[in-house]
Design a protein around this motif. Sequence first.
Motif, PDB file in Angstrom:
ATOM      1  N   MET A   1     -72.350  68.537 -22.732  1.00 31.71           N
ATOM      2  CA  MET A   1     -71.901  68.558 -21.458  1.00 31.71           C
ATOM      3  C   MET A   1     -73.198  67.718 -20.896  1.00 31.71           C
ATOM      4  O   MET A   1     -74.306  68.171 -21.292  1.00 31.71           O
ATOM      5  N   SER A   2     -73.130  67.172 -19.741  1.00 33.59           N
ATOM      6  CA  SER A   2     -74.121  66.324 -19.113  1.00 33.59           C
ATOM      7  C   SER A   2     -74.523  67.133 -17.676  1.00 33.59           C
ATOM      8  O   SER A   2     -73.853  66.861 -16.678  1.00 33.59           O
ATOM      9  N   LEU A   3     -75.609  67.979 -17.844  1.00 31.05           N
ATOM     10  CA  LEU A   3     -75.783  68.582 -16.791  1.00 31.05           C
ATOM     11  C   LEU A   3     -77.028  68.105 -16.039  1.00 31.05           C
ATOM     12  O   LEU A   3     -77.996  68.137 -16.921  1.00 31.05           O
ATOM     13  N   VAL A   4     -76.856  67.999 -14.782  1.00 34.18           N
ATOM     14  CA  VAL A   4     -78.170  67.289 -14.030  1.00 34.18           C
ATOM     15  C   VAL A   4     -78.568  68.351 -13.036  1.00 34.18           C
ATOM     16  O   VAL A   4     -77.638  68.960 -12.418  1.00 34.18           O
ATOM     17  N   ILE A   5     -79.835  68.818 -13.290  1.00 36.89           N
ATOM     18  CA  ILE A   5     -80.395  69.695 -12.108  1.00 36.89           C
ATOM     19  C   ILE A   5     -81.129  68.850 -11.072  1.00 36.89           C
ATOM     20  O   ILE A   5     -82.249  68.403 -11.483  1.00 36.89           O
ATOM     21  N   ARG A   6     -80.850  69.006  -9.797  1.00 39.64           N
ATOM     22  CA  ARG A   6     -81.670  68.059  -8.825  1.00 39.64           C
ATOM     23  C   ARG A   6     -81.473  69.023  -7.368  1.00 39.64           C
ATOM     24  O   ARG A   6     -80.559  69.798  -7.227  1.00 39.64           O
ATOM     25  N   PRO A   7     -82.511  68.347  -6.353  1.00 41.66           N
ATOM     26  CA  PRO A   7     -82.390  69.168  -5.164  1.00 41.66           C
ATOM     27  C   PRO A   7     -81.154  68.926  -4.446  1.00 41.66           C
ATOM     28  O   PRO A   7     -80.657  67.735  -4.692  1.00 41.66           O
ATOM     29  N   GLU A   8     -80.932  69.682  -3.530  1.00 42.03           N
ATOM     30  CA  GLU A   8     -79.682  69.515  -2.741  1.00 42.03           C
ATOM     31  C   GLU A   8     -79.597  68.272  -1.865  1.00 42.03           C
ATOM     32  O   GLU A   8     -80.877  67.933  -1.386  1.00 42.03           O
ATOM     33  N   LYS A   9     -78.415  67.646  -1.402  1.00 43.64           N
ATOM     34  CA  LYS A   9     -78.435  66.531  -0.605  1.00 43.64           C
ATOM     35  C   LYS A   9     -77.506  67.077   0.637  1.00 43.64           C
ATOM     36  O   LYS A   9     -76.795  68.022   0.492  1.00 43.64           O
ATOM     37  N   THR A  10     -77.746  66.311   1.595  1.00 47.16           N
ATOM     38  CA  THR A  10     -76.933  66.762   2.661  1.00 47.16           C
ATOM     39  C   THR A  10     -75.329  66.784   2.262  1.00 47.16           C
ATOM     40  O   THR A  10     -74.397  67.710   2.847  1.00 47.16           O
ATOM     41  N   ALA A  11     -74.682  65.845   1.497  1.00 48.58           N
ATOM     42  CA  ALA A  11     -73.600  65.649   1.220  1.00 48.58           C
ATOM     43  C   ALA A  11     -73.040  66.698   0.313  1.00 48.58           C
ATOM     44  O   ALA A  11     -71.738  66.967   0.090  1.00 48.58           O
ATOM     45  N   ASP A  12     -73.886  67.665  -0.159  1.00 47.92           N
ATOM     46  CA  ASP A  12     -73.645  68.893  -1.063  1.00 47.92           C
ATOM     47  C   ASP A  12     -73.354  70.181  -0.331  1.00 47.92           C
ATOM     48  O   ASP A  12     -72.934  71.214  -0.801  1.00 47.92           O
ATOM     49  N   ARG A  13     -73.453  70.223   0.918  1.00 47.44           N
ATOM     50  CA  ARG A  13     -73.489  71.325   1.823  1.00 47.44           C
ATOM     51  C   ARG A  13     -72.167  72.302   1.759  1.00 47.44           C
ATOM     52  O   ARG A  13     -72.044  73.454   1.497  1.00 47.44           O
ATOM     53  N   ALA A  14     -71.284  71.403   1.845  1.00 48.85           N
ATOM     54  CA  ALA A  14     -69.592  72.133   1.823  1.00 48.85           C
ATOM     55  C   ALA A  14     -69.755  72.683   0.581  1.00 48.85           C
ATOM     56  O   ALA A  14     -68.908  73.941   0.212  1.00 48.85           O
ATOM     57  N   ALA A  15     -69.850  71.952  -0.590  1.00 45.15           N
ATOM     58  CA  ALA A  15     -69.721  72.502  -2.018  1.00 45.15           C
ATOM     59  C   ALA A  15     -70.485  73.641  -2.392  1.00 45.15           C
ATOM     60  O   ALA A  15     -69.971  74.566  -2.865  1.00 45.15           O
ATOM     61  N   ILE A  16     -71.741  73.570  -2.001  1.00 46.86           N
ATOM     62  CA  ILE A  16     -72.488  74.697  -2.115  1.00 46.86           C
ATOM     63  C   ILE A  16     -71.986  75.918  -1.362  1.00 46.86           C
ATOM     64  O   ILE A  16     -71.824  77.210  -1.837  1.00 46.86           O
ATOM     65  N   HIS A  17     -71.513  76.074  -0.158  1.00 47.07           N
ATOM     66  CA  HIS A  17     -70.781  76.924   0.671  1.00 47.07           C
ATOM     67  C   HIS A  17     -69.743  77.405  -0.128  1.00 47.07           C
ATOM     68  O   HIS A  17     -69.476  78.636  -0.378  1.00 47.07           O
ATOM     69  N   ASP A  18     -68.755  76.436  -0.666  1.00 44.15           N
ATOM     70  CA  ASP A  18     -67.683  77.074  -1.337  1.00 44.15           C
ATOM     71  C   ASP A  18     -67.849  77.848  -2.541  1.00 44.15           C
ATOM     72  O   ASP A  18     -67.257  78.644  -2.834  1.00 44.15           O
ATOM     73  N   ILE A  19     -68.772  77.150  -3.111  1.00 41.59           N
ATOM     74  CA  ILE A  19     -68.933  77.617  -4.674  1.00 41.59           C
ATOM     75  C   ILE A  19     -69.641  78.980  -4.517  1.00 41.59           C
ATOM     76  O   ILE A  19     -69.295  80.078  -5.115  1.00 41.59           O
ATOM     77  N   THR A  20     -70.563  78.999  -3.646  1.00 41.91           N
ATOM     78  CA  THR A  20     -71.215  80.680  -3.530  1.00 41.91           C
ATOM     79  C   THR A  20     -70.160  81.548  -2.911  1.00 41.91           C
ATOM     80  O   THR A  20     -70.390  82.704  -3.316  1.00 41.91           O
ATOM     81  N   GLN A  21     -69.379  81.231  -1.950  1.00 43.13           N
ATOM     82  CA  GLN A  21     -68.197  82.072  -1.657  1.00 43.13           C
ATOM     83  C   GLN A  21     -67.267  82.728  -2.668  1.00 43.13           C
ATOM     84  O   GLN A  21     -67.354  83.675  -2.962  1.00 43.13           O
ATOM     85  N   ARG A  22     -67.094  81.780  -3.598  1.00 46.72           N
ATOM     86  CA  ARG A  22     -66.268  82.198  -4.690  1.00 46.72           C
ATOM     87  C   ARG A  22     -66.817  82.764  -5.782  1.00 46.72           C
ATOM     88  O   ARG A  22     -66.071  83.826  -6.268  1.00 46.72           O
ATOM     89  N   ALA A  23     -67.894  82.775  -6.085  1.00 46.00           N
ATOM     90  CA  ALA A  23     -68.675  82.837  -6.958  1.00 46.00           C
ATOM     91  C   ALA A  23     -68.850  84.692  -6.709  1.00 46.00           C
ATOM     92  O   ALA A  23     -68.901  85.473  -7.768  1.00 46.00           O
ATOM     93  N   PHE A  24     -69.186  84.882  -5.467  1.00 49.67           N
ATOM     94  CA  PHE A  24     -69.606  86.328  -5.049  1.00 49.67           C
ATOM     95  C   PHE A  24     -68.498  87.202  -4.797  1.00 49.67           C
ATOM     96  O   PHE A  24     -68.556  88.341  -4.791  1.00 49.67           O
ATOM     97  N   ALA A  25     -67.427  86.447  -4.676  1.00 53.64           N
ATOM     98  CA  ALA A  25     -66.190  87.151  -3.816  1.00 53.64           C
ATOM     99  C   ALA A  25     -65.820  88.292  -4.887  1.00 53.64           C
ATOM    100  O   ALA A  25     -65.496  89.330  -4.477  1.00 53.64           O
TER     101      ALA A  25
END
Length: 168
Positions: A1-25
């Motif tokens: 699997m090709s996993l990249v770790i990088r600083p967030e970009k503006t375009a990532d904000r909605a996906a960060i919000h969504d993943i965090t919400q679903r992971a913690f739910a």
Amino acid sequence: MSLVIRPEKTADRAAIHDITQRAFAPMDYAGGNEQDLIDRFRDAGALAISLVAELDGALVGQVTFTEAFAADGSPGWYTLGPVAVEPDLQAQHIGSRLIEAGLAMLRERDAAGCVLTGDPAYYSRFGFRIFSDLCPEGEPAAYYQMLPLRVAVPQAVVAFHPLFYGPS
Ligand SMILES: CC(C)(COP(=O)(O)OP(=O)(O)OC[C@H]1O[C@@H](n2cnc3c(N)ncnc32)[C@H](O)[C@@H]1OP(=O)(O)O)[C@@H](O)C(=O)NCCC(=O)NCCS
């Protein structure tokens, strides 16, 4: 699997919000506002480090580090969290990769150390240890952990950023 770790970009904000919400739910310890916390820190310019994990081009995880405040005024403390990984992809070391990358950045900054509230069974693998004696008021002493970096032995209580407790 090709996993990249990088600083967030503006375009990532909605996906960060969504993943965090679903992971913690499903987590009984979740406050229910972890996804909003990240937005709050970002809006206040208090997001010290935000790294995302990208798997084959899709955002699958994120870790947040914010500035923390030592009671003795010593600089260079940070808090780790929230950290979240896409539920279907958990326990495949994506969270570990995010955390290790963030801690490497703290070492590069010559940070004094990092603190968090979380499960010691998980965070001990990164070197975090319980410091009940130095637990800030209001945090659970059994879950409050510190990772000394530049500082050999923590001497002071290190408090989380006030934005953890509500909007300023
Ligand atoms: C916590 C979280 C970020 C970890 O990321 P991850 O990619 O799933 O975890 P990793 O694959 O890096 O962890 C690997 C190991 O940690 C273990 N682990 C994961 N979460 C754990 C937990 N809460 N307690 C104890 N062990 C845990 C896994 O079983 C695995 O063990 P192994 O190495 O012995 O096989 C992710 O599970 C998540 O998003 N959870 C929901 C949100 C959350 O709880 N965030 C943290 C709040 S403090």
